[in-house]
Design an enzyme around this catalytic site. Sequence first.
Site, PDB file in Angstrom:
ATOM      1  CG  HIS A 153      -4.295  30.037  32.689  1.00  0.00           C
ATOM      2  ND1 HIS A 153      -5.277  30.710  33.370  1.00  0.00           N
ATOM      3  CD2 HIS A 153      -4.771  29.858  31.429  1.00  0.00           C
ATOM      4  CE1 HIS A 153      -6.312  30.910  32.570  1.00  0.00           C
ATOM      5  NE2 HIS A 153      -6.035  30.413  31.381  1.00  0.00           N
ATOM      6  CB  SER A 274      23.831  35.633  47.245  1.00  0.00           C
ATOM      7  OG  SER A 274      23.727  35.472  48.642  1.00  0.00           O
ATOM      8  CE  LYS A 280      19.830  33.097  44.586  1.00  0.00           C
ATOM      9  NZ  LYS A 280      19.281  33.717  45.791  1.00  0.00           N
ATOM     10  CD  GLU A 287      15.481  39.948  41.161  1.00  0.00           C
ATOM     11  OE1 GLU A 287      15.000  39.830  42.294  1.00  0.00           O
ATOM     12  OE2 GLU A 287      16.680  39.694  40.915  1.00  0.00           O
TER      13      GLU A 287
END
Length: 457
Positions: A153, A274, A280, A287
């Site tokens: 979880h 970024s 970043k 991804e």
Amino acid sequence: MWKGRFKKNASEGLIAYGESVSFDWRLYGQDIRGSIAHAGALLTKGILKREEFDEIARALQEIEGEIERGEFQFKEELEDVHMNIEYALTARIGAAGAKLHTARSRNDQVALDTRLYCLEAIEALDGAMGVLQRALLDQAEENLVVVVPGYTHLQRGQPVLYGHHLLAYVEMLGRDRDRLRNVRERVDVMPLGSGALAGSTICLDREQIAAELGFSRVSQNSMDAVSDRDYVAEILFSLGLLGVHLSRLGEDLVLWCSSEFSFIRLSDAHTTGSSLMPQKKNPDIAELARGKSGRLIGNLVSLLVTLKGLPMTYNRDLQEDKEPLFDSIDTAMDSLFVMAEMVAEIEVLSDAMAEAASDEFLLATDIADYLVMKGVPFRESHEVVGRLTAFSLKEGQAFSSIPIGKLKEFSQAFEADIEEVLSLSGALRARKGTGAPSPTNVMEQIARWRGLLGGEE
Ligand code: ARG
């Protein structure tokens, strides 16, 4: 190719709408191998003379060379790869070329080419999955002593070795490889000779063709052979599930490299910045591997919907099998290689992992097990440790700093040896049942997988 019956040429619309050569051109190698094997059977049957066979084989090889060098002009109006090659052949050698399509239809031809293509793709995919497995094994082996919390979880559960976590993906990939090898048995069936749907009155030696092309069996029902795309669906399912596995690995890596976890650092080579936020460092590969599972699953669904409700036998709808097939193979190959490259360069931030793993709540189950070994029934020990946890949270006191006298208030079964249970390395060592994450087990599993992958480079 069917000018006999037709008075009008195909409309521009039909040509553009119906062509498949813009994507099935990549079957050219399989198409040419298949045609040479078919010509061999026509030779055996006496339909082609030796010189004609030689001429056909030579011209087809010449065409193949031109395609490879990018010198061949595929024509949209010739619809697909099969007609483009046959047309070029006949343009070059005339009469002999015009005999090649005897006792063959594009329906069995395209089934043959697709099966040959799938057989090669399965080899390549199997190899690429092995590359990722080895990258995961190397990463597990280089970080043998690193402990991380294991989660359920997404809540901290119990301690595991980092390597044990990675080996879970090695197992998944192992099943993906088994699955594709199993599908291979059903791809390995030679359909040529099935003709359009009912074979041919000119019976060629199908076994000869199968042997020539390396197939183990020939298809047993001509109608099934020209309409069967089960093997494509099975490959797409296998790649869909592989996509799910890569997506989950991607997700773990995305989490681990976030500031919140800080368990790993990805190489600059596998991350992007970024354009707006200078600080970043984004895990794009992980991804994308997660995102591309969408198309891998979508391709399976797309084919199943295409197949559903088709009357026997070949229908043009079946041309829609190739784009999902090619896309899934390409996507899976790319994802596997790029993930392997990225995994190989993961930098483990072992301090942060150790910090997270030192959370004593990870050992709550071990304390319950300890009480069981002292004779307390598990349901009771579970409740004792639950109350102890509430106490620990309320008082801000870790288990190990609660004095034995206090522990005894929760259960008389606590004794001084509870100390040993509260050691992380002891807790891991104790998990020595088959499949559990003791360091010895993890080392054995790495060795087992090395053995299984041994022959591969
Ligand atoms: N391009 C077609 C396909 O991919 C080849 C078979 C065409 N057969 C036919 N009867 N029109 O399915």
